[in-house]
Write an enzyme that holds these catalytic residues in place. Structure first.
Site, short mmCIF file in Angstrom:
data_model
loop_
_atom_site.label_atom_id
_atom_site.label_comp_id
_atom_site.label_asym_id
_atom_site.label_seq_id
_atom_site.Cartn_x
_atom_site.Cartn_y
_atom_site.Cartn_z
N SER B 13 0.86 -1.17 0.00
CA SER B 13 0.00 0.00 0.00
C SER B 13 0.91 1.22 0.00
CB SER B 13 -0.92 -0.07 1.22
OG SER B 13 -1.93 0.89 1.14
N HIS B 40 -2.88 -1.11 -3.27
CA HIS B 40 -4.05 -0.25 -3.08
C HIS B 40 -3.89 0.99 -3.93
CE1 HIS B 40 -4.37 -2.00 1.24
NE2 HIS B 40 -4.98 -2.77 0.37
N ASP B 133 -4.65 -3.99 6.36
CA ASP B 133 -4.92 -5.02 5.36
C ASP B 133 -3.71 -5.96 5.29
OD1 ASP B 133 -6.47 -6.29 3.50
OD2 ASP B 133 -5.95 -4.95 1.84
#
Ligand SMILES: C[S@@+](CC[C@H](N)C(=O)[O-])C[C@H]1O[C@@H](n2cnc3c(N)ncnc32)[C@H](O)[C@@H]1O
Lengths: 277, 188
Positions: B13, B40, B133
């Site tokens: 991310s 992401h 996540d």
């Protein structure tokens, strides 16, 4: 017995059992669904209800009304108005000019979830002065989603994000012209709600029910395996009038050679096709 | 075209992008694994990243497409706006259900799904990021007998994601950036 702290993870074999049971007792065939996402949905339902596999099977067999609830929870009804603004832009500029030539238009939003796609189409048609001669059918397997669609009421939080989409389509009117706000929700204007008929239709087992000039089936085929996709694409082919249009989701395509041969690609990246034979 | 024997997952991310490029640049020309990258990013922006990377790496970067077979020696990117899953027959499947950890694609979702199908032939890397996540996904990789590797939080530009996964993991290896690159140089 349901274990509260440690969720029971089901396997693909367990999933097969559940699918088999549903077919036998409820005559619902989920065997053509993508297994990985179906399993996630079934797992989510079991976690929510704190059920293990035995509880789940038991509920399917013995609990009245559970089956409708099951379908409601395992389907993914996530949707937006004007999802993929570029798609609506293309529809208006490339597809609608063809549609102008028909005296009457029948449009099908297949797998319409809570109705946003059908209402978006209706607003787009209105913008191009086509709504008067159009009728839209919105269908979904989930009765709960169909009920919500019929109401045409969405939270203001949703309306706010739909407005962002709408503004990127490039239309003349304001999004707020099309709904009436009531405190924290908004209702889609009457003229749009009267132009759409929502009903229950199962793409796995139900067949052609009308002839259409435009079919939108977006973000539904990803939940099906290749074989079921082929079946559904065939239903669409047979439901389209000659030179009618088929629109799929941005990550879905008319991959099947035999079906592909009957269509012309109008826009490859947005997956818009026209039936040519 | 042959089905991938092994699968290598990369979840990243905020702050992971340049490391991911170095990792991909280090991959030998011929490998008997598929590499799947989940970053992401905002779904509203198109997939320019794949195109420019393809040019840079001089090998195709393939978007992971619905119901397409996962092949050896291929680098796949998850499409923004959809969760990526793997079917038992080793094809991809896309899903547009709600975001998980505010993310779609979610790293947890692909890690868990790939781990179950590829079991001990699955290796997962979790890199820099500002949310949680991937932590659950790492646990699932370990549960199914796969290998879990987490970027050393000291090396991560944003350490929330790796730190959180380290707390819940039971056996992840924690590697420095240099060690991660070495790993990619020696992929078979
Ligand atoms: C992700 S939504 C897509 C909504 C909308 N078309 C869009 O793109 O925003 C998928 C919908 O397909 C419906 N669906 C799943 N299986 C179906 C079936 N067998 N027949 C009809 N609809 C189905 C689900 O209930 C769900 O509402």
């Amino acid at each position: 017995m349901a274990k509260l702290n440690d969720p029971v993870h089901i396997t693909f074999e367990d999933l097969e059992d559940v699918v088999y049971l549903l077919k036998k007792v409820a005559d619902y065939d989920l065997s053509g669904y993508s297994k990985s996402s179906l399993k996630r949905r079934v797992q989510r339902l079991m976690d929510m209800e704190r059920m293990d596999l035995v509880d789940l099977k038991n509920a399917i067999l013995n609990v009245e009304g559970f089956f409708g609830y099951f379908i409601q929870e395992i389907t993914v009804n996530v949707t937006e108005m004007f999802r993929d603004p570029l798609f609506y832009h293309e529809l208006k500029n490339v597809v609608f000019p063809y549609l102008q030539t028909y005296p009457q238009l029948r449009i099908w939003s297949a797998g319409c979830a809570t109705g946003e796609e059908a209402y978006s189409l209706s607003i787009l048609l209105q913008e191009e002065n086509l709504l008067g001669r159009s009728f839209i059918y919105g269908t979904d397997i989930s009765q709960q989603a169909v009920n919500t669609a019929k109401k045409g009421v969405y939270t203001m939080a949703k309306i706010k994000s739909y407005t962002e989409n709408y503004n990127r389509v490039g239309l003349n009117s304001k999004f707020s012209d099309h709904y009436t706000a009531m405190y924290d929700a908004a209702i889609i204007n009457n003229e749009y709600r009267n132009s759409v008929l929502f009903s229950n239709h199962n793409l796995v087992s139900d067949n052609v029910f009308n002839e259409f000039q435009l079919i939108c089936c977006r973000n539904v085929l990803i939940y099906f395996d290749r074989e079921l996709q082929r079946r559904v694409l065939n239903v669409f082919y047979e439901s389209l009038s000659l030179f009618g249009f088929l629109c799929l989701g941005t990550k879905e395509s008319l991959y099947s050679q035999e079906i592909n041969a009957n269509f012309k690609v109008i826009n490859k990246s947005l997956n818009i096709y026209q039936k040519i034979r | 075209m042959t089905k991938a024997e092994n699968i290598i997952l990369i979840g990243g991310s905020a702050g992971s992008y340049s490391l991911i490029i170095s990792m991909l640049e280090s991959i030998p020309v011929n490998i008997s694994s598929a590499v799947i990258v989940v970053i992401h990013r905002n779904a509203k922006y198109s997939t320019q990243m794949e195109k420019s990377l393809s040019l840079k790496l001089k090998r195709p970067i393939v978007p992971a497409e619905d119901k397409v077979m996962i092949e050896n020696n291929t680098i796949y990117f998850a499409a923004p706006g959809y969760h990526l899953l793997i079917e038992p027959d080793r094809t991809f499947s896309l899903d547009i259900s709600d975001p998980v950890n505010f993310s779609r694609p979610s790293i947890d979702v692909i890690f868990e799904s790939a781990a179950e199908v590829y079991t001990n032939r699955c290796t997962a890397f979790l890199l820099s990021g500002a949310n949680n996540d991937g932590a659950y996904g790492i646990k699932r990789v370990e549960y199914f007998g796969g290998t879990s590797i987490i970027q050393d939080p000291l090396d991560a530009i944003i350490d929330t994601m790796p730190s959180s996964a380290i707390t819940t993991s039971s056996k992840a290896k924690v590697l420095k950036n240099k060690e991660i690159i070495n790993y990619f140089c020696s992929i078979k």
